[in-house]
Design an enzyme around this catalytic site. Sequence first.
Site, PDB file in Angstrom:
ATOM      1  N   ASP A   1       5.614   4.901   9.141  1.00  0.00           N
ATOM      2  CA  ASP A   1       5.041   4.612  10.460  1.00  0.00           C
ATOM      3  C   ASP A   1       6.101   3.914  11.312  1.00  0.00           C
ATOM      4  O   ASP A   1       6.891   4.571  11.984  1.00  0.00           O
ATOM      5  CB  ASP A   1       3.784   3.759  10.244  1.00  0.00           C
ATOM      6  CG  ASP A   1       3.043   3.427  11.520  1.00  0.00           C
ATOM      7  OD1 ASP A   1       3.205   4.153  12.508  1.00  0.00           O
ATOM      8  OD2 ASP A   1       2.272   2.434  11.526  1.00  0.00           O
TER       9      ASP A   1
ATOM     10  N   PHE B   1      -4.629   6.830  13.162  1.00  0.00           N
ATOM     11  CA  PHE B   1      -4.689   6.095  11.903  1.00  0.00           C
ATOM     12  C   PHE B   1      -5.375   6.978  10.869  1.00  0.00           C
ATOM     13  O   PHE B   1      -6.513   7.392  11.045  1.00  0.00           O
ATOM     14  CB  PHE B   1      -5.416   4.758  12.057  1.00  0.00           C
ATOM     15  CG  PHE B   1      -5.185   3.882  10.862  1.00  0.00           C
ATOM     16  CD1 PHE B   1      -4.031   3.120  10.768  1.00  0.00           C
ATOM     17  CD2 PHE B   1      -6.086   3.867   9.799  1.00  0.00           C
ATOM     18  CE1 PHE B   1      -3.776   2.337   9.633  1.00  0.00           C
ATOM     19  CE2 PHE B   1      -5.837   3.096   8.668  1.00  0.00           C
ATOM     20  CZ  PHE B   1      -4.687   2.329   8.591  1.00  0.00           C
TER      21      PHE B   1
ATOM     22  N   ASP C   1      -5.452   4.183   2.860  1.00  0.00           N
ATOM     23  CA  ASP C   1      -6.658   3.366   2.988  1.00  0.00           C
ATOM     24  C   ASP C   1      -6.840   2.802   4.387  1.00  0.00           C
ATOM     25  O   ASP C   1      -5.895   2.718   5.184  1.00  0.00           O
ATOM     26  CB  ASP C   1      -6.576   2.177   2.041  1.00  0.00           C
ATOM     27  CG  ASP C   1      -5.607   1.100   2.556  1.00  0.00           C
ATOM     28  OD1 ASP C   1      -4.424   1.429   2.792  1.00  0.00           O
ATOM     29  OD2 ASP C   1      -6.028  -0.054   2.743  1.00  0.00           O
TER      30      ASP C   1
ATOM     31  N   ARG D   1      -9.412   5.798  -0.062  1.00  0.00           N
ATOM     32  CA  ARG D   1      -8.267   6.386  -0.768  1.00  0.00           C
ATOM     33  C   ARG D   1      -8.679   7.617  -1.568  1.00  0.00           C
ATOM     34  O   ARG D   1      -7.855   8.480  -1.865  1.00  0.00           O
ATOM     35  CB  ARG D   1      -7.649   5.362  -1.732  1.00  0.00           C
ATOM     36  CG  ARG D   1      -7.024   4.143  -1.059  1.00  0.00           C
ATOM     37  CD  ARG D   1      -6.230   3.348  -2.093  1.00  0.00           C
ATOM     38  NE  ARG D   1      -5.931   1.987  -1.677  1.00  0.00           N
ATOM     39  CZ  ARG D   1      -4.878   1.637  -0.928  1.00  0.00           C
ATOM     40  NH1 ARG D   1      -4.037   2.552  -0.502  1.00  0.00           N
ATOM     41  NH2 ARG D   1      -4.674   0.371  -0.614  1.00  0.00           N
TER      42      ARG D   1
ATOM     43  N   LYS E   1       0.120   0.912  -2.719  1.00  0.00           N
ATOM     44  CA  LYS E   1      -0.818   1.697  -3.488  1.00  0.00           C
ATOM     45  C   LYS E   1      -0.950   3.094  -2.914  1.00  0.00           C
ATOM     46  O   LYS E   1      -1.342   4.034  -3.580  1.00  0.00           O
ATOM     47  CB  LYS E   1      -2.211   1.045  -3.445  1.00  0.00           C
ATOM     48  CG  LYS E   1      -2.283  -0.357  -3.961  1.00  0.00           C
ATOM     49  CD  LYS E   1      -3.742  -0.869  -3.756  1.00  0.00           C
ATOM     50  CE  LYS E   1      -3.853  -2.331  -4.024  1.00  0.00           C
ATOM     51  NZ  LYS E   1      -5.195  -2.837  -3.622  1.00  0.00           N
ATOM     52  N   GLY E   2      -0.620   3.229  -1.615  1.00  0.00           N
ATOM     53  CA  GLY E   2      -0.960   4.430  -0.858  1.00  0.00           C
ATOM     54  C   GLY E   2      -0.460   5.756  -1.414  1.00  0.00           C
ATOM     55  O   GLY E   2      -1.078   6.782  -1.201  1.00  0.00           O
TER      56      GLY E   2
ATOM     57  N   LYS F   1       4.890   9.732  10.646  1.00  0.00           N
ATOM     58  CA  LYS F   1       4.186   9.466  11.905  1.00  0.00           C
ATOM     59  C   LYS F   1       5.139   8.817  12.898  1.00  0.00           C
ATOM     60  O   LYS F   1       5.678   7.746  12.643  1.00  0.00           O
ATOM     61  CB  LYS F   1       2.991   8.547  11.615  1.00  0.00           C
ATOM     62  CG  LYS F   1       2.030   8.407  12.763  1.00  0.00           C
ATOM     63  CD  LYS F   1       0.710   7.787  12.312  1.00  0.00           C
ATOM     64  CE  LYS F   1       0.815   6.293  12.127  1.00  0.00           C
ATOM     65  NZ  LYS F   1      -0.509   5.694  11.785  1.00  0.00           N
TER      66      LYS F   1
ATOM     67  N   GLU G   1       6.567   7.865  -0.670  1.00  0.00           N
ATOM     68  CA  GLU G   1       5.710   7.028   0.183  1.00  0.00           C
ATOM     69  C   GLU G   1       4.504   7.823   0.650  1.00  0.00           C
ATOM     70  O   GLU G   1       4.570   9.043   0.731  1.00  0.00           O
ATOM     71  CB  GLU G   1       6.514   6.632   1.437  1.00  0.00           C
ATOM     72  CG  GLU G   1       6.984   5.199   1.468  1.00  0.00           C
ATOM     73  CD  GLU G   1       5.897   4.184   1.806  1.00  0.00           C
ATOM     74  OE1 GLU G   1       4.701   4.429   1.562  1.00  0.00           O
ATOM     75  OE2 GLU G   1       6.270   3.115   2.322  1.00  0.00           O
ATOM     76  N   ASP G   2       3.460   7.119   1.030  1.00  0.00           N
ATOM     77  CA  ASP G   2       2.319   7.812   1.636  1.00  0.00           C
ATOM     78  C   ASP G   2       2.628   8.177   3.081  1.00  0.00           C
ATOM     79  O   ASP G   2       2.494   9.306   3.505  1.00  0.00           O
ATOM     80  CB  ASP G   2       1.035   6.966   1.528  1.00  0.00           C
ATOM     81  CG  ASP G   2       1.167   5.561   2.116  1.00  0.00           C
ATOM     82  OD1 ASP G   2       2.282   5.130   2.486  1.00  0.00           O
ATOM     83  OD2 ASP G   2       0.134   4.868   2.203  1.00  0.00           O
TER      84      ASP G   2
HETATM   85  P1  IMP Z   1       5.796   1.101   8.050  1.00  0.00           P
HETATM   86  O1  IMP Z   1       6.581  -0.018   7.449  1.00  0.00           O
HETATM   87  O2  IMP Z   1       5.242   0.737   9.390  1.00  0.00           O
HETATM   88  O3  IMP Z   1       6.514   2.424   8.093  1.00  0.00           O
HETATM   89  O4  IMP Z   1       4.483   1.186   7.214  1.00  0.00           O
HETATM   90  C1  IMP Z   1       4.285   1.984   6.159  1.00  0.00           C
HETATM   91  C2  IMP Z   1       3.003   1.548   5.467  1.00  0.00           C
HETATM   92  O5  IMP Z   1       1.970   1.176   6.399  1.00  0.00           O
HETATM   93  C3  IMP Z   1       2.453   2.740   4.721  1.00  0.00           C
HETATM   94  O6  IMP Z   1       2.969   2.822   3.421  1.00  0.00           O
HETATM   95  C4  IMP Z   1       0.960   2.495   4.761  1.00  0.00           C
HETATM   96  O7  IMP Z   1       0.565   1.709   3.663  1.00  0.00           O
HETATM   97  C5  IMP Z   1       0.724   1.718   6.045  1.00  0.00           C
HETATM   98  N1  IMP Z   1       0.253   2.644   7.126  1.00  0.00           N
HETATM   99  C6  IMP Z   1       0.919   2.998   8.249  1.00  0.00           C
HETATM  100  N2  IMP Z   1       0.215   3.884   8.987  1.00  0.00           N
HETATM  101  C7  IMP Z   1      -0.929   4.096   8.294  1.00  0.00           C
HETATM  102  C8  IMP Z   1      -2.071   4.949   8.526  1.00  0.00           C
HETATM  103  O8  IMP Z   1      -2.184   5.701   9.504  1.00  0.00           O
HETATM  104  N3  IMP Z   1      -3.043   4.898   7.564  1.00  0.00           N
HETATM  105  C9  IMP Z   1      -2.969   4.107   6.465  1.00  0.00           C
HETATM  106  N4  IMP Z   1      -1.922   3.311   6.202  1.00  0.00           N
HETATM  107  C10 IMP Z   1      -0.900   3.302   7.112  1.00  0.00           C
HETATM  108 MG    MG Z   2      -1.774   0.652   3.155  1.00  0.00          MG
END
Ligand code: IMP
Ligand code: MG
Length: 172
Positions: free
Chosen positions: A99, A148, A155, A161, A39-40, A127, A95-96
């Site tokens: 991470d 975070f 969210d 959001r 949703k992000g 990030k 993507e939002d």
């Molecule tokens: P990844 O698979 O670890 O790269 O995660 C990506 C997803 O984790 C993002 O699309 C977010 O939904 C969530 N996420 C990672 N870091 C944050 C943050 O700092 N705030 C909110 N959501 C996050």
């Molecule tokens: Mg999320």
Amino acid sequence: MKLIERISSKEIQQRVAEMGAEISLNYKDKPLITVCVLKGAFIFYADLLRSMTIDPEMDFLRMSSYGDGTQSSGKVQFSKDMELSVLNKHVLIIEDIVDTGLSIHYLSQVLKTRGALSIAVCALLDKHERRQVEVRVDYPGFVLQSGFLVGYGLDYAEKYRNLTGIFELIPE
Ligand code: IMP
Ligand code: MG
């Protein structure tokens, strides 16, 4: 919990406009499909797409890798798949935040096997601190080391959001 502003609404608007212009230039006259990762990314996607001067196809998907907390579960799966075909199209994943990189890595692999001509990644936030797999973010909005973040689609436990800026969530 305390919220500290990291990126203002004005800074976001300026950066999104730049990104829309850059993407429009790079995909001029190419068959492009943009995919919003729910949703992000929903707010970023809506603003970014309206800042483009090209007319790409639009689709949505949802993956789950996070629970309600701030730690990655490490497992990725679709809870809503795309509805359009990516075969013989250039794909731009929107993507939002990237991470650990696990979600984008998984998604890129899947779209490759479905016959995409190319796959690029656009993320509002890139990030670095917890990166586990090497992924290329072709269009990063803002690069951050850690923290975070919530707001502008992001969210914490399905809240915040709707904030117009991006804030760091500090546990007290
Ligand atoms: P990844 O698979 O670890 O790269 O995660 C990506 C997803 O984790 C993002 O699309 C977010 O939904 C969530 N996420 C990672 N870091 C944050 C943050 O700092 N705030 C909110 N959501 C996050
Ligand atoms: Mg999320």
